[in-house]
Design an enzyme around this catalytic site. Structure first.
Site: not given
Length: 550
Positions: A220, A224, A371-373, A436-437
């Protein structure tokens, strides 16, 4: 040295990192396109290539290689511009680059050979070839060398300028590299102590819960590490581009200090459904995760205050008239601004993921990928593209001409449209239960699958549009490097507004802030980690060949 320019030696160093980043963009982007096509159920990979092989390439090359090389190259340019780089520091910076590159090639080779189809998270008990883990280790070691180069650059500057406030961008770079160094200790520990002996057969079993906990201790804060260079551009570069000034130097530094304090002890919110972790410590880390929203909200306030102040200084004095004053036709502003706007739903999605109850709905679904994208592939990458439009000409001694600007505007629009379709489809399909995955599957004719299959076509449409955006970006990068008109392009570093409040010197007390960060990390991890080790279930042997050809 020409005003606003870096030395040729410093430019060459940063440009080497840009080349690796953009080559990674092309390779990783192609793998992403193939993934979305496979998930429609209408496309089969040729030559016996496995879906999980290209998934691993896509995740590792884009999320780790592209970002790391771009960030370090960009940060070297910021440090060279603000505090300088000595010949000795430059030698070590090149050593860092080559160590990272050798590690990248080693890991990528194993993935391409089908010996490391372990996905972006390389979760145990899936096992890769030992060379994959050695490659990852070299990449981490290379980044540590870069960290200490940046630390020494600021140390040297402060020694020569005692009692003075450090340059804002240099301060931000060092904060980001401290976060990176502290967090990568976790992934280095799991790779060196667990994965390498396990993959070599020196030990028979691996403690899966320990390995995942150490991964997310790193995983995580990694977000950042990606995001803060975008914030550097937003705080320290964009005000100059729009003809304004930094709203508050002190507020910018406070935001980065808060990221240092709260971004690391939050990994458990990725493990909310993981058994074996005491719920109390999950709760503590969820609270700290929500605390990370504070510096993001401070940044939103600061940026829009900067925009409004700049617009009103130009005579746009109506309630929202200043919005029209922004340089929407300047790609250096337009691309990062689209990224900022995308961060609004991206940030909201992050709060959903970190909420214990809401996470039960979206956990391990393709919502998380969507969300990641939005965060990395839209907010961060579009800001990186916006940086490239002025940084690459600075590094190559060329100009950002009208053609480059026009291509950049088109590319940004194409990227935003592609991501709207792809990420939007992922979010909706995730709410409907799509995992996912995983590659395409009808799950033995399950009725639920019919609810999300159409959205997998939406992902393929979005992925295809995004790949067009990658082709435009690659063409523009080549054009900026070799064919744009020669000249001197501005390195846009903004000044602080004259009426801004003075920056408290306590922000320069590195021992204080690093000390508090270490205490928070120790508080959040020590007791639960001891409990995990003492009460873990039996370990697992290696699993090879179950996913791809690993």
């Amino acid at each position: 040295m020409i005003a606003n320019q870096l030395t040729k030696k410093d430019s060459k160093l940063s440009m080497a990192h840009m080349w690796v980043a953009f080559i990674s963009l092309l390779i990783g982007g192609l793998m992403g396109l193939l993934q979305t096509l496979v998930r429609t159920g209408r496309f089969t990979l040729p030559f016996g290539i496995d879906y999980y092989q290209i998934l691993t390439v896509h995740g590792v090359i884009l999320a780790l290689v592209l970002t790391t090389f771009f960030i370090i190259g960009f940060q070297f340019s910021l440090m060279s511009k603000t505090v300088g780089m000595s010949d000795r520091e430059r030698v070590w910076a090149w050593i860092a680059f080559w160590v990272m590159l050798v590690g990248t090639i080693a890991a990528a080779t194993m993935i391409l050979l089908g010996k490391a189809s372990v996905l972006y998270t390389f979760y145990a008990p899936l096992a890769a070839h030992p060379i994959f883990y050695f490659g990852l280790t070299l990449v981490i070691v290379g980044t540590w060398i870069a960290c200490f180069v940046n630390f020494h650059q600021l140390y040297k500057w402060k020694k020569a300028n005692k009692g003075e406030k450090s340059p804002l961008l240099a301060f931000m770079v060092v904060i980001n590299m401290i976060i990176w160094f502290i967090s990568t200790i976790g992934v280095a520990a799991t790779v060196l102590i667990q994965f390498i002996p396990w993959s070599l057969g020196i030990v028979d079993e691996i403690n899966i819960l320990v390995s995942r906990t150490l991964f997310w201790y790193f995983g995580h804060p990694l977000v950042y590490f990606w995001l803060l260079p975008a914030y550097m551009a937003w705080y320290g570069i964009i005000p100059k581009i729009i003809g304004g000034k930094i709203f508050s130097d002190g507020l910018a530094r406070l935001a980065f200090i808060l990221f240092l304090l709260f971004s690391i002890p939050v990994g458990f919110h990725h493990q909310l459904l993981e058994p074996g972790i005491d719920p109390f410590w999950k709760y503590i880390q969820v609270v700290l995760t929500f605390a990370v929203a504070i510096p993001s909200l401070l940044t939103a306030f600061s940026m829009f205050a900067t925009f409004e102040t700049a617009g009103r200084a130009k005579g746009f004095n109506t309630l929202f008239g200043w919005f029209k004053a922004l340089p929407w036709k300047d790609v250096r502003f337009f691309a990062p601004m689209v990224g900022m706007i995308a961060f609004i739903p991206a940030g909201a999605g992050g709060l959903v993921n970190a909420s214990n109850q809401l996470n039960l709905v979206v956990h391990n679904t393709i919502w998380v990928t969507g969300h990641f994208h939005l965060t990395l592939a839209t907010t961060v990458i579009l800001t990186f593209f916006g940086i490239s439009y002025w940084l690459v000409p600075v590094l190559t001694g060329r100009k950002l001409d009208e053609k480059t600007n026009r291509l950049g505007i088109i590319q940004t629009i194409v990227w935003a449209i592609g991501m709207f379709f792809m990420s939007g489809s992922m979010h909706i399909a995730g709410l409907l239960g799509a995992p996912r995955r995983s590659a395409f599957s009808e799950y033995n004719g399950s009725e639920q699958v019919t609810e999300w299959i159409g959205y997998q076509y939406g992902q393929a449409i979005g992925g295809s549009i995004l790949f067009i955006g990658i082709i435009i970006m690659m063409y523009t990068f080549i054009y900026m490097t070799f064919f744009a008109p020669k000249g001197v392009e501005e390195f846009p570093i903004a000044e602080t507004a004259e009426d801004a409040e003075p920056t408290p010197m306590i922000f320069e007390n590195w021992r204080l802030w690093i000390g508090i960060a270490v205490v928070l990390i120790a508080f959040a991890y020590t007791i639960p980690f001891i409990d995990i080790i003492q009460n873990s279930p039996p370990g697992s042997p290696t699993f090879k060949g179950l996913i791809g050809n690993s």
